[in-house]
Design a protein around this motif. Structure first.
Motif, PDB file in Angstrom:
ATOM      1  N   LYS A   1      65.454 -63.334  21.793  1.00 29.65           N
ATOM      2  CA  LYS A   1      64.283 -63.871  21.106  1.00 29.65           C
ATOM      3  C   LYS A   1      63.143 -62.867  21.010  1.00 29.65           C
ATOM      4  CE  LYS A   1      66.238 -67.611  19.989  1.00 29.65           C
ATOM      5  NZ  LYS A   1      66.493 -67.937  18.590  1.00 29.65           N
ATOM      6  N   ILE A   2      62.981 -62.012  22.005  1.00 31.38           N
ATOM      7  CA  ILE A   2      61.953 -60.968  21.904  1.00 31.38           C
ATOM      8  C   ILE A   2      62.324 -59.994  20.784  1.00 31.38           C
ATOM      9  CG2 ILE A   2      60.842 -59.028  23.086  1.00 31.38           C
ATOM     10  CD1 ILE A   2      61.167 -60.733  25.711  1.00 31.38           C
ATOM     11  N   CYS A   3      63.593 -59.645  20.708  1.00 27.44           N
ATOM     12  CA  CYS A   3      64.047 -58.770  19.619  1.00 27.44           C
ATOM     13  C   CYS A   3      63.893 -59.459  18.262  1.00 27.44           C
ATOM     14  CB  CYS A   3      65.489 -58.344  19.848  1.00 27.44           C
ATOM     15  SG  CYS A   3      65.689 -57.186  21.222  1.00 27.44           S
ATOM     16  N   ASP A   4      64.167 -60.770  18.207  1.00 32.36           N
ATOM     17  CA  ASP A   4      63.961 -61.521  16.961  1.00 32.36           C
ATOM     18  C   ASP A   4      62.494 -61.467  16.537  1.00 32.36           C
ATOM     19  OD1 ASP A   4      66.641 -62.202  17.004  1.00 32.36           O
ATOM     20  OD2 ASP A   4      66.305 -64.297  17.584  1.00 32.36           O
ATOM     21  N   ALA A   5      61.590 -61.615  17.508  1.00 30.58           N
ATOM     22  CA  ALA A   5      60.154 -61.608  17.212  1.00 30.58           C
ATOM     23  C   ALA A   5      59.727 -60.292  16.573  1.00 30.58           C
ATOM     24  CB  ALA A   5      59.349 -61.869  18.484  1.00 30.58           C
ATOM     25  N   VAL A   6      60.288 -59.194  17.055  1.00 34.42           N
ATOM     26  CA  VAL A   6      59.940 -57.879  16.517  1.00 34.42           C
ATOM     27  C   VAL A   6      60.195 -57.832  15.016  1.00 34.42           C
ATOM     28  CG1 VAL A   6      60.589 -55.431  16.522  1.00 34.42           C
ATOM     29  CG2 VAL A   6      60.327 -56.665  18.689  1.00 34.42           C
ATOM     30  N   VAL A   7      61.307 -58.408  14.601  1.00 37.74           N
ATOM     31  CA  VAL A   7      61.696 -58.379  13.192  1.00 37.74           C
ATOM     32  C   VAL A   7      60.972 -59.458  12.390  1.00 37.74           C
ATOM     33  CG1 VAL A   7      63.650 -58.679  11.609  1.00 37.74           C
ATOM     34  CG2 VAL A   7      63.954 -57.419  13.751  1.00 37.74           C
ATOM     35  N   GLU A   8      60.889 -60.663  12.929  1.00 46.45           N
ATOM     36  CA  GLU A   8      60.350 -61.796  12.178  1.00 46.45           C
ATOM     37  C   GLU A   8      58.835 -61.744  11.994  1.00 46.45           C
ATOM     38  OE1 GLU A   8      61.850 -65.181  14.301  1.00 46.45           O
ATOM     39  OE2 GLU A   8      63.907 -64.727  13.729  1.00 46.45           O
ATOM     40  N   ILE A   9      58.093 -61.235  12.974  1.00 43.54           N
ATOM     41  CA  ILE A   9      56.625 -61.301  12.864  1.00 43.54           C
ATOM     42  C   ILE A   9      56.096 -60.347  11.796  1.00 43.54           C
ATOM     43  CG2 ILE A   9      54.483 -60.875  14.128  1.00 43.54           C
ATOM     44  CD1 ILE A   9      55.773 -62.289  16.540  1.00 43.54           C
ATOM     45  N   PRO A  10      56.414 -59.160  11.603  1.00 43.53           N
ATOM     46  CA  PRO A  10      57.046 -58.123  12.414  1.00 43.53           C
ATOM     47  C   PRO A  10      56.020 -57.424  13.323  1.00 43.53           C
ATOM     48  CG  PRO A  10      56.622 -57.269  10.230  1.00 43.53           C
ATOM     49  CD  PRO A  10      56.125 -58.704  10.246  1.00 43.53           C
TER      50      PRO A  10
ATOM     51  N   ASP B   1      54.745 -53.924  15.491  1.00 51.88           N
ATOM     52  CA  ASP B   1      54.784 -52.463  15.483  1.00 51.88           C
ATOM     53  C   ASP B   1      55.235 -51.904  16.825  1.00 51.88           C
ATOM     54  OD1 ASP B   1      53.802 -52.085  12.804  1.00 51.88           O
ATOM     55  OD2 ASP B   1      51.855 -52.751  13.556  1.00 51.88           O
ATOM     56  N   CYS B   2      55.001 -52.669  17.900  1.00 55.81           N
ATOM     57  CA  CYS B   2      55.435 -52.267  19.236  1.00 55.81           C
ATOM     58  C   CYS B   2      55.437 -53.503  20.132  1.00 55.81           C
ATOM     59  CB  CYS B   2      54.529 -51.183  19.823  1.00 55.81           C
ATOM     60  SG  CYS B   2      52.816 -51.706  20.078  1.00 55.81           S
ATOM     61  N   VAL B   3      56.138 -53.399  21.263  1.00 59.74           N
ATOM     62  CA  VAL B   3      56.207 -54.488  22.241  1.00 59.74           C
ATOM     63  C   VAL B   3      55.909 -53.922  23.613  1.00 59.74           C
ATOM     64  CG1 VAL B   3      57.705 -56.170  23.388  1.00 59.74           C
ATOM     65  CG2 VAL B   3      57.943 -55.784  20.955  1.00 59.74           C
ATOM     66  N   ILE B   4      55.085 -54.652  24.364  1.00 60.81           N
ATOM     67  CA  ILE B   4      54.795 -54.297  25.750  1.00 60.81           C
ATOM     68  C   ILE B   4      55.311 -55.440  26.593  1.00 60.81           C
ATOM     69  CG2 ILE B   4      53.001 -53.899  27.468  1.00 60.81           C
ATOM     70  CD1 ILE B   4      52.487 -53.007  23.841  1.00 60.81           C
TER      71      ILE B   4
ATOM     72  N   SER C   1      64.171 -56.426  29.991  1.00 63.11           N
ATOM     73  CA  SER C   1      63.484 -55.233  29.483  1.00 63.11           C
ATOM     74  C   SER C   1      64.475 -54.160  29.034  1.00 63.11           C
ATOM     75  CB  SER C   1      62.507 -54.682  30.522  1.00 63.11           C
ATOM     76  OG  SER C   1      63.155 -54.389  31.727  1.00 63.11           O
ATOM     77  N   ASN C   2      65.543 -53.960  29.787  1.00 60.57           N
ATOM     78  CA  ASN C   2      66.550 -52.971  29.405  1.00 60.57           C
ATOM     79  C   ASN C   2      67.188 -53.339  28.062  1.00 60.57           C
ATOM     80  OD1 ASN C   2      68.186 -50.599  30.007  1.00 60.57           O
ATOM     81  ND2 ASN C   2      69.873 -52.060  30.211  1.00 60.57           N
TER      82      ASN C   2
ATOM     83  N   ASN D   1      67.578 -52.492  22.098  1.00 61.95           N
ATOM     84  CA  ASN D   1      67.936 -53.226  20.887  1.00 61.95           C
ATOM     85  C   ASN D   1      66.783 -53.517  19.923  1.00 61.95           C
ATOM     86  OD1 ASN D   1      70.936 -54.035  21.187  1.00 61.95           O
ATOM     87  ND2 ASN D   1      70.042 -54.386  23.190  1.00 61.95           N
ATOM     88  N   ALA D   2      65.566 -53.437  20.369  1.00 58.10           N
ATOM     89  CA  ALA D   2      64.433 -53.715  19.483  1.00 58.10           C
ATOM     90  C   ALA D   2      64.224 -52.545  18.525  1.00 58.10           C
ATOM     91  CB  ALA D   2      63.162 -53.965  20.291  1.00 58.10           C
ATOM     92  N   PRO D   3      63.955 -52.842  17.255  1.00 58.67           N
ATOM     93  CA  PRO D   3      63.757 -51.773  16.269  1.00 58.67           C
ATOM     94  C   PRO D   3      62.310 -51.271  16.202  1.00 58.67           C
ATOM     95  CG  PRO D   3      63.807 -53.879  15.160  1.00 58.67           C
ATOM     96  CD  PRO D   3      64.046 -54.158  16.625  1.00 58.67           C
ATOM     97  N   CYS D   4      61.663 -51.198  17.363  1.00 53.49           N
ATOM     98  CA  CYS D   4      60.299 -50.667  17.432  1.00 53.49           C
ATOM     99  C   CYS D   4      60.109 -50.075  18.822  1.00 53.49           C
ATOM    100  CB  CYS D   4      59.265 -51.774  17.165  1.00 53.49           C
ATOM    101  SG  CYS D   4      59.073 -52.946  18.516  1.00 53.49           S
ATOM    102  N   PRO D   5      59.030 -49.324  19.021  1.00 56.71           N
ATOM    103  CA  PRO D   5      58.769 -48.803  20.365  1.00 56.71           C
ATOM    104  C   PRO D   5      58.537 -49.949  21.363  1.00 56.71           C
ATOM    105  CG  PRO D   5      57.445 -47.638  18.738  1.00 56.71           C
ATOM    106  CD  PRO D   5      58.070 -48.802  18.036  1.00 56.71           C
ATOM    107  N   VAL D   6      59.102 -49.803  22.560  1.00 59.25           N
ATOM    108  CA  VAL D   6      58.959 -50.793  23.624  1.00 59.25           C
ATOM    109  C   VAL D   6      58.420 -50.078  24.851  1.00 59.25           C
ATOM    110  CG1 VAL D   6      60.148 -52.443  25.127  1.00 59.25           C
ATOM    111  CG2 VAL D   6      60.904 -52.143  22.751  1.00 59.25           C
ATOM    112  N   THR D   7      57.356 -50.621  25.425  1.00 60.40           N
ATOM    113  CA  THR D   7      56.796 -50.077  26.656  1.00 60.40           C
ATOM    114  C   THR D   7      57.024 -51.089  27.756  1.00 60.40           C
ATOM    115  OG1 THR D   7      55.087 -48.886  25.437  1.00 60.40           O
ATOM    116  CG2 THR D   7      54.701 -49.237  27.789  1.00 60.40           C
ATOM    117  N   VAL D   8      57.682 -50.652  28.829  1.00 62.24           N
ATOM    118  CA  VAL D   8      57.910 -51.511  29.988  1.00 62.24           C
ATOM    119  C   VAL D   8      56.934 -51.080  31.066  1.00 62.24           C
ATOM    120  CG1 VAL D   8      59.571 -52.292  31.715  1.00 62.24           C
ATOM    121  CG2 VAL D   8      60.341 -51.764  29.387  1.00 62.24           C
ATOM    122  N   VAL D   9      56.103 -52.021  31.491  1.00 61.04           N
ATOM    123  CA  VAL D   9      55.069 -51.755  32.480  1.00 61.04           C
ATOM    124  C   VAL D   9      55.540 -52.327  33.805  1.00 61.04           C
ATOM    125  CG1 VAL D   9      52.652 -52.105  33.071  1.00 61.04           C
ATOM    126  CG2 VAL D   9      53.325 -51.915  30.671  1.00 61.04           C
TER     127      VAL D   9
END
Length: 168
Positions: free
Chosen positions: A109-118, A120-123, A141-142, A147-155
């Protein structure tokens, strides 16, 4: 909507709260849109929920995120600390803050959100699972990083729980 669309995955755990604060402090700039992506495991209690079970809830503006009865219908219970941080960020940085609730496996669902919203990045935060637990339970997070088509930052939350405030 704002200049950039920054997503923050939020499950209201200490690590996701830390990731939200980190995103506000380090990523969000004036005029950006901040999307709080929440994934609920239970079905919402809304009459027409079947209309958006696959694509998630409608976009929820910040002014409605603190309406307990509305959020309960979506199957989410945000807390005062998160709402306060979002309200402060919206005012100080002139951010457009919007929430969206998805239902199902957070990885997908997080990956879906990246595409559907769309987005630019996910933290997102890291639960800090050890190697064995990560192998058995899987790592959200892994999965999102790979799999997300945008930059992902894991904090990562240092020390496993609590706040990293003041730590470098």
């Amino acid at each position: 909507m704002g200049e950039r669309r920054v997503g923050v995955a939020m499950d209201f755990s200490p690590s996701s709260k830390y990731a939200l604060n980190w995103a506000i402090d380090n990523i969000a700039r004036e005029g950006d849109s901040l999307f709080v992506v929440m994934v609920a495991r239970k079905n919402p209690e809304v009459e027409d929920a079947h209309l958006w079970m696959d694509s998630g809830s409608p976009l929820i503006p910040l002014c409605e995120l603190d309406e307990a009865s509305l959020m309960k219908k979506y199957g989410v219970t945000p807390d005062a600390e998160v709402l306060s941080a979002l309200d402060l960020a919206a005012r100080e940085k002139k951010l457009v803050v919007v929430g969206k609730v998805y239902y199902g496996d957070p990885r997908d669902k997080i990956c879906d959100a990246v595409v559907e919203i769309p987005l630019d990045c996910v933290i997102m935060g890291s639960r800090g699972l050890g190697t064995l637990k990560r192998a058995l339970l899987g790592s959200v997070s892994n999965y999102v990083v790979n799999n997300a088509p945008c930059p992902v930052t894991v904090v990562k939350l240092l020390g496993g729980s609590g706040s990293n405030r003041g730590k470098k």
